[in-house]
Write a protein that holds these residues in place. Sequence first.
Motif, PDB file in Angstrom:
ATOM      1  N   VAL A 110       4.848  -4.542   6.271  1.00 53.75           N
ATOM      2  CA  VAL A 110       4.974  -5.107   5.183  1.00 53.75           C
ATOM      3  C   VAL A 110       3.782  -5.064   4.201  1.00 53.75           C
ATOM      4  CG1 VAL A 110       5.081  -7.761   4.370  1.00 53.75           C
ATOM      5  CG2 VAL A 110       6.291  -7.309   6.468  1.00 53.75           C
ATOM      6  N   HIS A 111       2.694  -4.981   4.698  1.00 52.47           N
ATOM      7  CA  HIS A 111       1.585  -4.733   3.841  1.00 52.47           C
ATOM      8  C   HIS A 111       0.845  -3.454   3.639  1.00 52.47           C
ATOM      9  CE1 HIS A 111       1.391  -9.368   4.021  1.00 52.47           C
ATOM     10  NE2 HIS A 111       1.256  -9.158   5.273  1.00 52.47           N
ATOM     11  N   GLY A 112       1.624  -2.381   4.283  1.00 58.52           N
ATOM     12  CA  GLY A 112       1.071  -1.096   4.423  1.00 58.52           C
ATOM     13  C   GLY A 112       1.516  -0.177   3.303  1.00 58.52           C
ATOM     14  N   TYR A 113       0.933   1.033   3.327  1.00 59.42           N
ATOM     15  CA  TYR A 113       1.468   1.978   2.403  1.00 59.42           C
ATOM     16  C   TYR A 113       2.849   2.378   2.654  1.00 59.42           C
ATOM     17  CZ  TYR A 113      -3.323   3.394   0.969  1.00 59.42           C
ATOM     18  OH  TYR A 113      -4.597   3.444   0.475  1.00 59.42           O
ATOM     19  N   MET A 114       3.559   2.928   1.647  1.00 59.86           N
ATOM     20  CA  MET A 114       5.015   3.669   1.677  1.00 59.86           C
ATOM     21  C   MET A 114       4.891   4.677   0.800  1.00 59.86           C
ATOM     22  SD  MET A 114       5.275   1.245  -0.919  1.00 59.86           S
ATOM     23  CE  MET A 114       4.535   0.022   0.009  1.00 59.86           C
ATOM     24  N   CYS A 121       4.528  -1.672 -10.982  1.00 63.26           N
ATOM     25  CA  CYS A 121       3.817  -2.999 -11.027  1.00 63.26           C
ATOM     26  C   CYS A 121       4.201  -3.810 -12.371  1.00 63.26           C
ATOM     27  CB  CYS A 121       2.471  -2.464 -11.081  1.00 63.26           C
ATOM     28  SG  CYS A 121       1.658  -2.209  -9.887  1.00 63.26           S
ATOM     29  N   ASN A 154       1.321   2.005  -5.308  1.00 64.31           N
ATOM     30  CA  ASN A 154       2.769   1.751  -5.191  1.00 64.31           C
ATOM     31  C   ASN A 154       2.958   0.258  -5.761  1.00 64.31           C
ATOM     32  OD1 ASN A 154       1.369   1.742  -2.136  1.00 64.31           O
ATOM     33  ND2 ASN A 154       1.936  -0.290  -2.958  1.00 64.31           N
ATOM     34  N   ALA A 155       4.180  -0.132  -6.037  1.00 64.54           N
ATOM     35  CA  ALA A 155       4.374  -1.838  -6.412  1.00 64.54           C
ATOM     36  C   ALA A 155       3.917  -2.422  -5.150  1.00 64.54           C
ATOM     37  CB  ALA A 155       5.635  -1.989  -6.801  1.00 64.54           C
ATOM     38  N   PRO A 156       3.396  -3.611  -5.612  1.00 60.71           N
ATOM     39  CA  PRO A 156       3.082  -4.491  -4.393  1.00 60.71           C
ATOM     40  C   PRO A 156       3.924  -4.889  -3.161  1.00 60.71           C
ATOM     41  CG  PRO A 156       2.339  -5.483  -6.508  1.00 60.71           C
ATOM     42  CD  PRO A 156       3.174  -4.295  -6.817  1.00 60.71           C
ATOM     43  N   SER A 157       3.533  -4.488  -1.940  1.00 62.89           N
ATOM     44  CA  SER A 157       4.556  -4.047  -1.036  1.00 62.89           C
ATOM     45  C   SER A 157       5.192  -5.324  -0.394  1.00 62.89           C
ATOM     46  CB  SER A 157       3.880  -3.342   0.192  1.00 62.89           C
ATOM     47  OG  SER A 157       2.583  -4.135   0.555  1.00 62.89           O
ATOM     48  N   LEU A 158       4.744  -6.548  -0.261  1.00 57.14           N
ATOM     49  CA  LEU A 158       5.176  -7.722   0.045  1.00 57.14           C
ATOM     50  C   LEU A 158       6.391  -7.796  -0.738  1.00 57.14           C
ATOM     51  CD1 LEU A 158       5.957 -10.247   1.990  1.00 57.14           C
ATOM     52  CD2 LEU A 158       4.081 -11.353   0.716  1.00 57.14           C
ATOM     53  N   PHE A 159       6.224  -8.097  -2.175  1.00 55.75           N
ATOM     54  CA  PHE A 159       7.164  -8.413  -3.319  1.00 55.75           C
ATOM     55  C   PHE A 159       8.177  -7.409  -3.331  1.00 55.75           C
ATOM     56  CE2 PHE A 159       4.420 -12.098  -3.728  1.00 55.75           C
ATOM     57  CZ  PHE A 159       5.639 -13.100  -4.268  1.00 55.75           C
ATOM     58  N   ARG A 191      -0.240  13.149   0.487  1.00 62.04           N
ATOM     59  CA  ARG A 191       1.091  12.811   0.432  1.00 62.04           C
ATOM     60  C   ARG A 191       2.265  13.497   0.839  1.00 62.04           C
ATOM     61  NH1 ARG A 191       1.933   7.026  -0.150  1.00 62.04           N
ATOM     62  NH2 ARG A 191       0.053   6.286  -0.852  1.00 62.04           N
ATOM     63  N   PHE A 226       2.414  13.243   4.514  1.00 61.77           N
ATOM     64  CA  PHE A 226       2.742  11.947   4.839  1.00 61.77           C
ATOM     65  C   PHE A 226       4.357  12.099   4.952  1.00 61.77           C
ATOM     66  CE2 PHE A 226       3.766   7.420   3.287  1.00 61.77           C
ATOM     67  CZ  PHE A 226       3.273   6.831   4.634  1.00 61.77           C
ATOM     68  N   ASN A 275      -3.482   5.119   6.376  1.00 60.96           N
ATOM     69  CA  ASN A 275      -2.796   4.004   6.241  1.00 60.96           C
ATOM     70  C   ASN A 275      -3.233   3.169   7.496  1.00 60.96           C
ATOM     71  OD1 ASN A 275      -0.749   2.198   5.779  1.00 60.96           O
ATOM     72  ND2 ASN A 275       1.193   3.317   6.485  1.00 60.96           N
ATOM     73  N   SER A 296      -6.529  -4.291   6.158  1.00 62.09           N
ATOM     74  CA  SER A 296      -5.537  -3.452   6.400  1.00 62.09           C
ATOM     75  C   SER A 296      -4.352  -4.346   5.485  1.00 62.09           C
ATOM     76  CB  SER A 296      -4.924  -3.900   7.925  1.00 62.09           C
ATOM     77  OG  SER A 296      -5.835  -3.096   8.823  1.00 62.09           O
ATOM     78  N   LEU A 297      -4.430  -3.912   4.290  1.00 62.76           N
ATOM     79  CA  LEU A 297      -3.300  -4.645   3.380  1.00 62.76           C
ATOM     80  C   LEU A 297      -3.279  -3.481   2.266  1.00 62.76           C
ATOM     81  CD1 LEU A 297      -4.793  -8.366   2.628  1.00 62.76           C
ATOM     82  CD2 LEU A 297      -2.818  -7.503   4.039  1.00 62.76           C
ATOM     83  N   PRO A 298      -2.928  -2.194   2.567  1.00 66.57           N
ATOM     84  CA  PRO A 298      -3.162  -1.319   1.384  1.00 66.57           C
ATOM     85  C   PRO A 298      -2.032  -1.218   0.544  1.00 66.57           C
ATOM     86  CG  PRO A 298      -2.514  -0.161   3.520  1.00 66.57           C
ATOM     87  CD  PRO A 298      -2.911  -1.522   3.933  1.00 66.57           C
ATOM     88  N   GLY A 299      -0.948  -1.696   0.931  1.00 68.77           N
ATOM     89  CA  GLY A 299       0.368  -1.753   0.257  1.00 68.77           C
ATOM     90  C   GLY A 299       0.350  -2.864  -0.950  1.00 68.77           C
ATOM     91  N   GLU A 300      -0.579  -3.872  -0.551  1.00 71.45           N
ATOM     92  CA  GLU A 300      -0.328  -5.118  -1.635  1.00 71.45           C
ATOM     93  C   GLU A 300      -1.435  -4.946  -2.856  1.00 71.45           C
ATOM     94  OE1 GLU A 300       1.794  -7.184  -0.954  1.00 71.45           O
ATOM     95  OE2 GLU A 300       1.756  -7.311   1.367  1.00 71.45           O
ATOM     96  N   ARG A 301      -2.162  -3.857  -2.774  1.00 74.64           N
ATOM     97  CA  ARG A 301      -2.904  -3.476  -3.936  1.00 74.64           C
ATOM     98  C   ARG A 301      -3.776  -4.788  -4.476  1.00 74.64           C
ATOM     99  NH1 ARG A 301      -3.625   0.076  -2.879  1.00 74.64           N
ATOM    100  NH2 ARG A 301      -4.364   0.901  -4.658  1.00 74.64           N
TER     101      ARG A 301
END
Lengths: 395, 395
Positions: free
Chosen positions: A67-71, A104, A284-289, B17, B20, B42, B248-253
């Motif tokens: 949920v909070h990681g890179y994609m 974003c 990336n766009a914020p992951s949770l959202f 990337r 990845f 990640n 550990s919140l990389p996706g949340e920016r």
Amino acid sequence: MISNKMKSLVSNSSIIRAMFEEGKRLSEIYGEENVFDYSIGNPNVEPPESIKKVISEILDEEKPNYVHGYMNNAGYEDVRDDISAFLNKKHDLDLSRNNIVMTCGAAGGLNIILKSILNPDDEVITFAPYFGEYKNYVQNFNGKLVISPTDTETFEPDLKTLSSVITSKTKALILNNPNNPTGVVYSKEVIQALANLLSEKQKELNTTIYLISDEPYREIVYDNIEVPCLLKYYPNTFIGYSYSKSLSLPGERIGYVVINTSMDGFDEVTSALNIANRILGFVNAPSLFQRVIAKSLDAEVDVSIYEKNRDLLYNHLISLGFTCVKPQGAFYLFPKSPIEDDVKFCADAKQFNLLLVPGSAFGCPGHVRLAYCISYEKIKNSFPAFDKLAVLYNL
Amino acid sequence: MISNKMKSLVSNSSIIRAMFEEGKRLSEIYGEENVFDYSIGNPNVEPPESIKKVISEILDEEKPNYVHGYMNNAGYEDVRDDISAFLNKKHDLDLSRNNIVMTCGAAGGLNIILKSILNPDDEVITFAPYFGEYKNYVQNFNGKLVISPTDTETFEPDLKTLSSVITSKTKALILNNPNNPTGVVYSKEVIQALANLLSEKQKELNTTIYLISDEPYREIVYDNIEVPCLLKYYPNTFIGYSYSKSLSLPGERIGYVVINTSMDGFDEVTSALNIANRILGFVNAPSLFQRVIAKSLDAEVDVSIYEKNRDLLYNHLISLGFTCVKPQGAFYLFPKSPIEDDVKFCADAKQFNLLLVPGSAFGCPGHVRLAYCISYEKIKNSFPAFDKLAVLYNL
């Protein structure tokens, strides 16, 4: 110390943001209830209640590192699948995840599009009045924003003027539908005529001219009006979408770009958008959202609240003698200033704790913008202030 | 179709990337358990459990329009108060909210700093090996990244070489402490010597040279080593911080920039950063996670997991005959490639489903980077593949 470009920006900083800060300052002096801040498009309508529930579900059901990681820089594959399927159903399209880049918000989306396509001195056209940030976005990549005026009686695009400003340097046209600041929604007929003109110009000049449709207000429309889907009218179309207004989540910075399947150089363009998302620092766009959005595609805010606000404020301004095109979308009124000097008019309005934004900030002097995404009560309570302003101007 | 700058980026897209993505492709063919993806940073260590609870509390206690709404482009005032108070206590500083701009991670932070300070052709120095994105970030604003090599036996900065590449065009130095990809942590003595050199050069050249400390790995350190706080050593310092690795919140920016109080032109620089945050399309750092961070300042991830990974992988590589500086921070190893052609070596490693990144991607050929932020089990299971690779190279 700072760069030359920044120096001029610091001295001419956003008047909208300055007003927003001024509103907070005045509120501290006079009390929040006595300040009528029509400056910023910060939605007052609550996000759908489901958002909170959806967040809890995601945090309960999915792994935190996921949920909070890179994609992928373009966003989660399943989220892009869900959004493309939703758009296909809604507009009868044939999109896949490859047409979608999560961004974003629309501001992020527009910036990665412009980063991807602009060479220095390329021109980007927009119709006045326009969202003032377009100029900054284009200048970020050393492009030049070219303004094509509209008929200020209707704010409809003037295609003859547009035709005259399109040159071999024209790389894109930014269209904001529904429009900020006028609230005007462009009809199918207007879009078709615009698409025809752009297609002709592409042939004539042997260039690619992108149409960038900035659509954060797509869902905020009244009177059962329909916002045309531009992908169907013109192949070289990008859509910049945002959930800032449609789900009242402006602080979360979540939206997407759609790249039309029939776009010239589709593969190259989508690669460029992914890279631009990464290297401009969005990553990336914020992951949770992203994941919240995929579970909220049918959610909506109560647009009738904005419609009631529009009617209340519009009718009162008209009754006072102001002139204003009645908006059918977004949450702004753009009446004429009683005097040509809109900046002076806004300064006078501030005497009564009324915060309005001069039309000059939108490339259209002689007008002012009122963001009516504030409470119904607040609008009613602001009427005595408007009445005094009308008296001051002998309306 | 796309811009000239983008054309070269599309053809030389990020090898990290690409790896990845390759890892995901190989996993589909061979099964995830048989692919050993050391390509991307990640984090595998879980975010603190408190994060989930904090999100629930915020959604229960605060108004949704506030939590998900616009705020000052620099971020919520109370969040910036809390972060500055936390830093003051930790490092004995005297910061206030005005020193802090909330950003979309460190990548967002670095971009708004560079946007604020760079004129075209200005030079930004960094030590090799360096995080490859620095080059893109600098080029976003038409600057030029200048590489100052380090001693590849220790990866410590070589101040003599640095001195020789500083010119009147030098606008900034980016320092990454702890370093990606080497894992080296620069000591107080190194920082002091560096600060002295920069101060001398500023006087000599009569210019301002900013020190930009990129610190996403500040909390990921081992062996009780201390990461010096650069604000104390050099007035013209920015810190770019991120919670991507530390929580550990990389996706949340989510991250922030600190502007040193004693910086030349402090007011102008902070205004510029706010504007850059807005006009580059970030607008603001994601709102919910700003509020999450303010309630998670004491939270931490279990760094001992990375430390065990480091020891396991480092010891095995050394036992096989690889040469490697033992890292004291971040979660990367940067061993020498057994052959000069690191790209060929990585291609050979891929035969055994080992995904490594060539040092060339970090401006330091003849080495490879391994991101060991994967599970301990996975590292152990990758040993037979490394053993085969060692046999192939007669180590």
